[in-house]
Every structure is written in C-alpha cells, then in structure tokens.
Design a protein around this motif. Structure first.
Motif, PDB file in Angstrom:
ATOM      1  N   ASP A 159     -14.528  12.303  37.868  1.00  0.00           N
ATOM      2  CA  ASP A 159     -14.150  12.710  36.523  1.00  0.00           C
ATOM      3  C   ASP A 159     -15.404  13.064  35.748  1.00  0.00           C
ATOM      4  O   ASP A 159     -16.516  12.993  36.259  1.00  0.00           O
ATOM      5  N   ARG A 160     -15.223  13.478  34.486  1.00  0.00           N
ATOM      6  CA  ARG A 160     -16.362  13.908  33.677  1.00  0.00           C
ATOM      7  C   ARG A 160     -16.895  12.806  32.782  1.00  0.00           C
ATOM      8  O   ARG A 160     -17.808  13.035  31.998  1.00  0.00           O
ATOM      9  N   THR A 161     -16.337  11.599  32.879  1.00  0.00           N
ATOM     10  CA  THR A 161     -16.781  10.495  32.027  1.00  0.00           C
ATOM     11  C   THR A 161     -17.613   9.460  32.774  1.00  0.00           C
ATOM     12  O   THR A 161     -18.198   8.584  32.143  1.00  0.00           O
ATOM     13  N   GLY A 162     -17.670   9.544  34.095  1.00  0.00           N
ATOM     14  CA  GLY A 162     -18.408   8.554  34.860  1.00  0.00           C
ATOM     15  C   GLY A 162     -17.648   7.267  35.073  1.00  0.00           C
ATOM     16  O   GLY A 162     -18.256   6.218  35.305  1.00  0.00           O
ATOM     17  N   ARG A 163     -16.316   7.344  35.028  1.00  0.00           N
ATOM     18  CA  ARG A 163     -15.500   6.144  35.251  1.00  0.00           C
ATOM     19  C   ARG A 163     -15.051   6.032  36.708  1.00  0.00           C
ATOM     20  O   ARG A 163     -15.099   4.945  37.280  1.00  0.00           O
ATOM     21  N   MET A 164     -14.610   7.130  37.300  1.00  0.00           N
ATOM     22  CA  MET A 164     -14.042   7.101  38.648  1.00  0.00           C
ATOM     23  C   MET A 164     -15.080   7.582  39.673  1.00  0.00           C
ATOM     24  O   MET A 164     -15.605   8.687  39.571  1.00  0.00           O
TER      25      MET A 164
ATOM     26  N   ASP B 277     -12.516   2.392  40.296  1.00  0.00           N
ATOM     27  CA  ASP B 277     -12.439   2.469  38.844  1.00  0.00           C
ATOM     28  C   ASP B 277     -13.458   1.501  38.249  1.00  0.00           C
ATOM     29  O   ASP B 277     -13.269   0.272  38.303  1.00  0.00           O
ATOM     30  N   LEU B 278     -14.532   2.037  37.678  1.00  0.00           N
ATOM     31  CA  LEU B 278     -15.609   1.188  37.169  1.00  0.00           C
ATOM     32  C   LEU B 278     -15.232   0.489  35.869  1.00  0.00           C
ATOM     33  O   LEU B 278     -15.897  -0.462  35.467  1.00  0.00           O
TER      34      LEU B 278
ATOM     35  N   GLU C 231     -11.631  -1.664  40.696  1.00  0.00           N
ATOM     36  CA  GLU C 231     -10.331  -1.543  41.362  1.00  0.00           C
ATOM     37  C   GLU C 231     -10.357  -0.368  42.339  1.00  0.00           C
ATOM     38  O   GLU C 231     -10.764   0.732  41.981  1.00  0.00           O
ATOM     39  N   VAL C 232      -9.899  -0.623  43.566  1.00  0.00           N
ATOM     40  CA  VAL C 232      -9.992   0.362  44.645  1.00  0.00           C
ATOM     41  C   VAL C 232      -8.612   0.912  44.970  1.00  0.00           C
ATOM     42  O   VAL C 232      -7.645   0.152  45.106  1.00  0.00           O
TER      43      VAL C 232
END
Length: 364
Positions: free
Chosen positions: A163-168, A186-187, A192-193
C-alpha cells in the motif's frame, strides 16, 4: 513506482540480492556504497531535479562492505553497521564539508537486513532472523530508537510494500521445511498474517514487486513445474499468468520497477526487468497487455537493477562511470508492433447446379 528488487537468487538458499542503488518510493533520492576496495562511503543521489547529482557522505573511517544503506524521503541516509555482534543504526546527512552522523541505537543480532524504503518515506524497517520466527523492527522514525514491531512465525525473506501508507508488507515465508509462500503482514495490527500467494499446495511462491495503484503483482513460482515469472492482480480471483515471453532461453529475468499511475489498469503498467546473461546485464521492458518482451541495451555504467518509472511512462536508469561522474539515462516504452490485418480471400462465385443433378442426401 520503484522497487529496488530484492529476492532470493536461485540456489542461494534465500540470500538477499540488492541492486547497486536503492531508491526511495517516490523516486526523489537514492543511495549506494561507492568507492573502491576498502575505501567505501555512502553516496547520496538526488533524482527529482532536472539533472541528477551526487553527494558523498564519508564518515570518520571507511565503511565495511557489509554495511547497509537506505535513503529516506527527507534526504537523510540510514546506515546499518555491524560491530561486536550488534547492528548499529545512524542517520547521515551533509553538513557543509563534513558528514553529520546521528546515532539511533542498535539491535543485538547477527541476521539483520534492511527492508526496501517504505512508501511513507520517514520510517525504515528491518528483518531480524531468529530460530523459529522473524522479527520486524522499526529502526528509523520511532520515538526512542529501534522498536520491535512484530514477530512472524517462520523464516522470512523478500519484502514488498502493498500500500502507499507503509502499513501492509508482503514477506516470503517458510515454516519448518515447507514451501515458501508470500504472506501479507499488517504492521498496525501487531503483525497479523494473512495468505497472499497460494498458487499450488507445494509450490514456492515469492512476490517480487507490487504496484498499489493498479494492483499489479510480479512474482516467481515453480507451480508450472519449474521457476517462472508470472503476474497477477492484488485481490483478484483470476489465476496467475506465466507469459511465455518472460522465459527467454539462457538468461535470468528480475523485475525491478513498475510504472505508477495506472489506476485499476494493471494490464497497462510498464514493467522494467534486469536481464542477466553470459554477456552481461541489459534492460527488458514489458506490459502484460502486449505479451512482448523488448530487450534494450542499457546506458554505459548502468547500476544494474536500479531504475524508476515516471507516471507518464519514462524509465530513468542511473549510471556512474569513474572519471566521468554520474547521471540518469531515459528510456521510453517502445510502441507496440502494428497489428497487420489480412483481408479474407473472396469466395468463388457459386455455380448453379441443374435441378436434376442437385444432391438429395439429407432431405426429408
């Protein structure tokens, strides 16, 4: 979008291979270890101006060959140095004739590898290998130095932002002696995987690149019977495709950059690939919709495997030549070959059949 393509090379058991230059997600800055022999130093590139230029960032002593460097969106450079069983992190930045060096702390571990630049730009992450799990650490951008973010069961390699937010974050994970499968982490939910690539039950399925805008995924899998490059679409139920044009004989292909801006049209994304053969490395350009691999000569001094696409389809390839400096060469995606339409041959005029000789078979 750029991706300094990181993937396990064939037969190396998962050892990371990184291009000579690492570029930020927005294409503005880049960094590499420059110099000769033991006289190595970080070299920062600025790529978002009319001309590329470089700034050396030498420290008090030369850097070791295993030092890792990563550019941040504000122009600073993160460096990871090994020392006495630890990995120490610092931020480097130019301060007139000298180099500023801001220590961030360290991690006591032997197996530490920086992940590609985050799309968010201000943070940097690293994978820390363990016996039964792989840890994800925030090593720059936190409040109090390196911070443990999550543990992912199994041995993880790769690293692609989804993604563009650096979360996934996508990682290639192997649990025990099972197959390698790309998973999404999911950071913001404690690591969470969820499964990402499951092409066949016993296949090794690795993710190489992802473009969040179009959803295009570039991957490598042995599900077809041997390792092949394939592509798919994030979140799609359509099967992964393995184009025949992406398996030219006698060479190895590694995708390293995907054209951004093609919202929800993955078939229209231009993809740049590094082609390695017996005579060296050169550039491949490909679009899923065209099913043709264009092979082009690289610029002299190309830092093989590094490059970035503009939104309008210009590929920028950084080069460096001793004594001549550094710069960026520009390539455009070749136009697709014209479609030749052949008009059908006119059918001969039917010759009337006398009624007395007309075939009667099939009549009631």
């Amino acid at each position: 979008m750029t991706a300094c393509a990181i993937e396990p090379a064939a037969g190396d058991g998962g050892t990371a291979r990184r291009a000579g230059l690492t570029i930020t997600a927005d294409g503005a800055y880049a960094v590499r270890l420059a110099g000769d022999g033991q006289a190595l130093y970080p070299q920062r590139w600025t790529l978002d101006g009319p001309e590329a230029y470089t700034v050396p960032l030498p420290a008090g002593q030369p850097e070791e060959p295993d030092a890792q460097v990563l550019p941040l969106a504000d122009g600073r450079v993160l460096i990871a140095r090994r020392a006495d069983g630890r990995v120490l992190f610092s931020l480097l930045y130019p301060t007139g004739p000298a180099t500023g060096d801001l220590p961030l702390g360290g991690i006591e571990a032997a197996d530490v590898r920086l992940l590609p630049p985050s799309p968010q730009g201000a943070c940097a992450y690293a994978l820390v290998g363990g016996v039964h799990a792989t840890a994800i650490w925030l090593v720059a951008g936190g409040a109090f130095g390196p911070e443990h973010v999550a543990d992912v069961k199994g041995r993880c390699t790769g690293g692609v932002w989804l993604d563009r937010t650096g979360r996934m974050l996508a990682l290639d994970r192997q649990v025990d002696d099972g197959p390698v499968k790309a998973v999404a982490v999911d950071l913001e939910r404690g690591g969470e995987v969820t499964p990402l690539l499951q092409i066949a039950e016993d296949s090794d399925d690795r993710l190489l690149l992802a473009d969040p805008e179009s959803g295009l995924l570039m991957l490598r899998s042995d599900a077809p019977g041997h390792e092949r490059l394939g592509w798919g679409v994030l979140g799609s139920t359509l099967p992964v495709r393995f184009p025949e044009c992406l398996r030219p004989p006698g060479v190895e292909l590694t995708p390293f950059a995907v054209q951004p801006g093609q919202t929800l049209t993955p078939e229209g994304c231009a993809v740049a690939l590094r082609i390695d053969g017996a005579t060296g490395s050169w550039v491949g350009l490909w679009r899923p919709a065209e099913r043709v691999l264009h092979q082009l000569a690289p610029p002299e001094g190309w830092l093989a495997g590094a490059g970035v696409w503009s939104r309008d389809g210009e590929l920028r390839l950084p080069w460096a030549i001793d004594g001549l400096g550094a710069g960026v060469a520009r390539l455009a995606m070749p136009e697709p070959p014209p479609v030749v339409r052949v008009a059908p041959m006119p059918a001969p005029a039917a010759k009337p059949v006398p009624l007395g000789q007309a075939p009667l078979a099939g009549r009631g």
